[in-house]
Structures are given as structure tokens and as C-alpha cells.
Design an enzyme around this catalytic site. Sequence first.
Site, PDB file in Angstrom:
ATOM      1  N   LYS A  20       0.817  -1.221   0.000  1.00  0.00           N
ATOM      2  CA  LYS A  20       0.000   0.000   0.000  1.00  0.00           C
ATOM      3  C   LYS A  20       0.856   1.278   0.000  1.00  0.00           C
ATOM      4  O   LYS A  20       2.082   1.211   0.171  1.00  0.00           O
ATOM      5  CB  LYS A  20      -0.931  -0.038   1.218  1.00  0.00           C
ATOM      6  CG  LYS A  20      -1.974  -1.157   1.174  1.00  0.00           C
ATOM      7  CD  LYS A  20      -2.887  -1.097   2.402  1.00  0.00           C
ATOM      8  CE  LYS A  20      -3.992  -2.131   2.347  1.00  0.00           C
ATOM      9  NZ  LYS A  20      -4.892  -2.020   3.524  1.00  0.00           N
ATOM     10  N   TYR A  60     -12.545  -1.198  -3.353  1.00  0.00           N
ATOM     11  CA  TYR A  60     -13.011  -1.420  -1.976  1.00  0.00           C
ATOM     12  C   TYR A  60     -14.521  -1.231  -1.835  1.00  0.00           C
ATOM     13  O   TYR A  60     -15.001  -0.893  -0.760  1.00  0.00           O
ATOM     14  CB  TYR A  60     -12.278  -0.463  -1.021  1.00  0.00           C
ATOM     15  CG  TYR A  60     -10.916  -0.964  -0.573  1.00  0.00           C
ATOM     16  CD1 TYR A  60     -10.775  -2.174   0.120  1.00  0.00           C
ATOM     17  CD2 TYR A  60      -9.763  -0.218  -0.803  1.00  0.00           C
ATOM     18  CE1 TYR A  60      -9.544  -2.621   0.556  1.00  0.00           C
ATOM     19  CE2 TYR A  60      -8.514  -0.669  -0.370  1.00  0.00           C
ATOM     20  CZ  TYR A  60      -8.414  -1.867   0.307  1.00  0.00           C
ATOM     21  OH  TYR A  60      -7.189  -2.309   0.754  1.00  0.00           O
ATOM     22  N   ASN A 123      -1.777  -0.039   7.197  1.00  0.00           N
ATOM     23  CA  ASN A 123      -1.340  -1.378   7.593  1.00  0.00           C
ATOM     24  C   ASN A 123      -0.558  -2.118   6.496  1.00  0.00           C
ATOM     25  O   ASN A 123      -0.530  -3.337   6.452  1.00  0.00           O
ATOM     26  CB  ASN A 123      -2.534  -2.192   8.107  1.00  0.00           C
ATOM     27  CG  ASN A 123      -3.616  -2.366   7.063  1.00  0.00           C
ATOM     28  OD1 ASN A 123      -3.467  -1.927   5.923  1.00  0.00           O
ATOM     29  ND2 ASN A 123      -4.703  -3.015   7.440  1.00  0.00           N
ATOM     30  N   HIS A 126      -2.333  -5.419   1.480  1.00  0.00           N
ATOM     31  CA  HIS A 126      -3.652  -5.995   1.225  1.00  0.00           C
ATOM     32  C   HIS A 126      -3.464  -7.405   0.715  1.00  0.00           C
ATOM     33  O   HIS A 126      -2.496  -7.687   0.008  1.00  0.00           O
ATOM     34  CB  HIS A 126      -4.397  -5.176   0.152  1.00  0.00           C
ATOM     35  CG  HIS A 126      -5.602  -5.891  -0.398  1.00  0.00           C
ATOM     36  ND1 HIS A 126      -6.834  -5.823   0.200  1.00  0.00           N
ATOM     37  CD2 HIS A 126      -5.738  -6.737  -1.462  1.00  0.00           C
ATOM     38  CE1 HIS A 126      -7.687  -6.588  -0.487  1.00  0.00           C
ATOM     39  NE2 HIS A 126      -7.054  -7.146  -1.492  1.00  0.00           N
ATOM     40  N   GLU A 137      -9.942  -9.495  -7.957  1.00  0.00           N
ATOM     41  CA  GLU A 137      -8.897  -8.502  -7.688  1.00  0.00           C
ATOM     42  C   GLU A 137      -7.711  -8.646  -8.646  1.00  0.00           C
ATOM     43  O   GLU A 137      -7.107  -7.642  -9.038  1.00  0.00           O
ATOM     44  CB  GLU A 137      -8.461  -8.621  -6.221  1.00  0.00           C
ATOM     45  CG  GLU A 137      -9.585  -8.211  -5.268  1.00  0.00           C
ATOM     46  CD  GLU A 137      -9.235  -8.380  -3.802  1.00  0.00           C
ATOM     47  OE1 GLU A 137      -8.110  -8.828  -3.482  1.00  0.00           O
ATOM     48  OE2 GLU A 137     -10.098  -8.046  -2.953  1.00  0.00           O
TER      49      GLU A 137
HETATM   50  P1  IDP Z   1      -8.102  -6.494   5.490  1.00  0.00           P
HETATM   51  O1  IDP Z   1      -7.231  -5.535   4.699  1.00  0.00           O
HETATM   52  O2  IDP Z   1      -7.352  -7.130   6.630  1.00  0.00           O
HETATM   53  O3  IDP Z   1      -8.823  -7.498   4.625  1.00  0.00           O
HETATM   54  P2  IDP Z   1     -10.656  -5.102   5.710  1.00  0.00           P
HETATM   55  O4  IDP Z   1     -11.618  -5.278   6.850  1.00  0.00           O
HETATM   56  O5  IDP Z   1     -11.022  -5.729   4.407  1.00  0.00           O
HETATM   57  O6  IDP Z   1      -9.225  -5.604   6.212  1.00  0.00           O
HETATM   58  O7  IDP Z   1     -10.453  -3.543   5.521  1.00  0.00           O
HETATM   59  C1  IDP Z   1      -9.839  -3.020   4.364  1.00  0.00           C
HETATM   60  C2  IDP Z   1      -8.854  -1.953   4.774  1.00  0.00           C
HETATM   61  O8  IDP Z   1      -9.574  -0.855   5.343  1.00  0.00           O
HETATM   62  C3  IDP Z   1      -7.864  -2.351   5.883  1.00  0.00           C
HETATM   63  O9  IDP Z   1      -6.757  -3.081   5.422  1.00  0.00           O
HETATM   64  C4  IDP Z   1      -7.474  -1.003   6.446  1.00  0.00           C
HETATM   65  O10 IDP Z   1      -6.530  -0.315   5.608  1.00  0.00           O
HETATM   66  C5  IDP Z   1      -8.816  -0.271   6.402  1.00  0.00           C
HETATM   67  N1  IDP Z   1      -9.571  -0.452   7.653  1.00  0.00           N
HETATM   68  C6  IDP Z   1     -10.236  -1.557   8.077  1.00  0.00           C
HETATM   69  N2  IDP Z   1     -10.840  -1.373   9.271  1.00  0.00           N
HETATM   70  C7  IDP Z   1     -10.552  -0.082   9.604  1.00  0.00           C
HETATM   71  C8  IDP Z   1     -10.896   0.726  10.752  1.00  0.00           C
HETATM   72  O11 IDP Z   1     -11.581   0.293  11.688  1.00  0.00           O
HETATM   73  N3  IDP Z   1     -10.394   2.017  10.742  1.00  0.00           N
HETATM   74  C9  IDP Z   1      -9.645   2.515   9.722  1.00  0.00           C
HETATM   75  N4  IDP Z   1      -9.312   1.784   8.643  1.00  0.00           N
HETATM   76  C10 IDP Z   1      -9.754   0.497   8.578  1.00  0.00           C
HETATM   77 MG    MG Z   2     -10.273  -7.207   3.166  1.00  0.00          MG
END
Ligand code: IDP
Ligand code: MG
Length: 149
Positions: A20, A60, A123, A126, A137
Site C-alpha cells: 500500500k 473497496y 497497515n 492488502h 482482484e
Molecule cells: P483487510 O485488509 O485485513 O482485509 P478489511 O476489513 O477488508 O481488512 O479492511 C480493508 C482496509 O480498510 C484495511 O486493510 C485497512 O486499511 C482499512 N480499515 C479496516 N478497518 C478499519 C478501521 O476500523 N479504521 C480505519 N481503517 C480500517
Molecule cells: Mg479485506
Amino acid sequence: MIVTHLQEGKGMERTLAILKPDCYKRKLTGAVLEKIEKAGFTLVAAKIVKMTKPMAESFYEVHRDKNFFPALVEFMTENRCLVAVIEKENAIEDYRKLMGSTDPAKADSGTIRKEYAESIQRNIVHGSDSPENAIREINFFFSGSELLG
Ligand code: IDP
Ligand code: MG
């Protein structure tokens, strides 16, 4: 060839990885790719992509109704990403494990997010979460001729 079939079972699988904008900006793409390769994944395809707002919103779309969606789109468009198709037996599940929990505070030691992620949003990586989404994807970013071999 464009991936159209479902990838099932524990055979050879492909998944989509995104390093990312935080990863790119912090010049951690090499370190993260090394971790991915050392974990046994093969790089099938990779490129640098600066996502537009419509691209990030579409990628997304499943999160469109979440409160974090606007900030997520902002984050994913703030800099370039490295998008890659990686391959291994059981790649989808194994790469999710290698990434660690979405929230780095909850991620296991040895995972990419535990080592490098700054927050639940920023984080680093992805990974596709199911065979259906891996196909969607991969085809979102790569054409058939980029996926040969
Ligand atoms: P993942 O990337 O582990 O699959 P997802 O729930 O699909 O997690 O969420 C997509 C992305 O959205 C996350 O990787 C993160 O960058 C962001 N995200 C998810 N939950 C939160 C939150 O509670 N606060 C802020 N950003 C979030
Ligand atoms: Mg996800």
C-alpha cells in the site's frame, strides 16, 4: 489467460497482494517482497500503480458503507502502490496469515503487519480474502497477457 475459473482446495493458487501507499512511501517494498518470497510465494506479475479515486472506490466497494471508507480511499490514493499476483499452494489463506491481523496491535509476531504497520488503516499490505475475490482482484489490475506462465 484471464483467470475465470474458481481456485479451489489446497492446490496451486494465486492471490492479489497490494503493498500500500505507506509501504511505498517508506521504501519498504523490497523488504516486504523479500518476506513474501522467503515465505515460499512466487511472483507471477507485479507493477507500480497510482490509484485514482474511482479505482480505489471500486476496488473497496464492499466497504462503501463503513465509516472508514472515505479515509481508506484517501489513503489508497495518496501515493503509488505495488500490486502483485503471487502464487503458492494455499496462497490465499497463507498470505492472509503472513500479513497478520488488520489491526497491527492484534497481529501475531513474525507477520508483515506486526513488523511494519503503523495503524489499523496504515497497515502496509492488502491480500484477497477468498478465491472469488482473488479472481476479481487479480483481473482488476492485470490483463491476461500479464499473467502468462
Ligand atoms: P483487510 O485488509 O485485513 O482485509 P478489511 O476489513 O477488508 O481488512 O479492511 C480493508 C482496509 O480498510 C484495511 O486493510 C485497512 O486499511 C482499512 N480499515 C479496516 N478497518 C478499519 C478501521 O476500523 N479504521 C480505519 N481503517 C480500517
Ligand atoms: Mg479485506
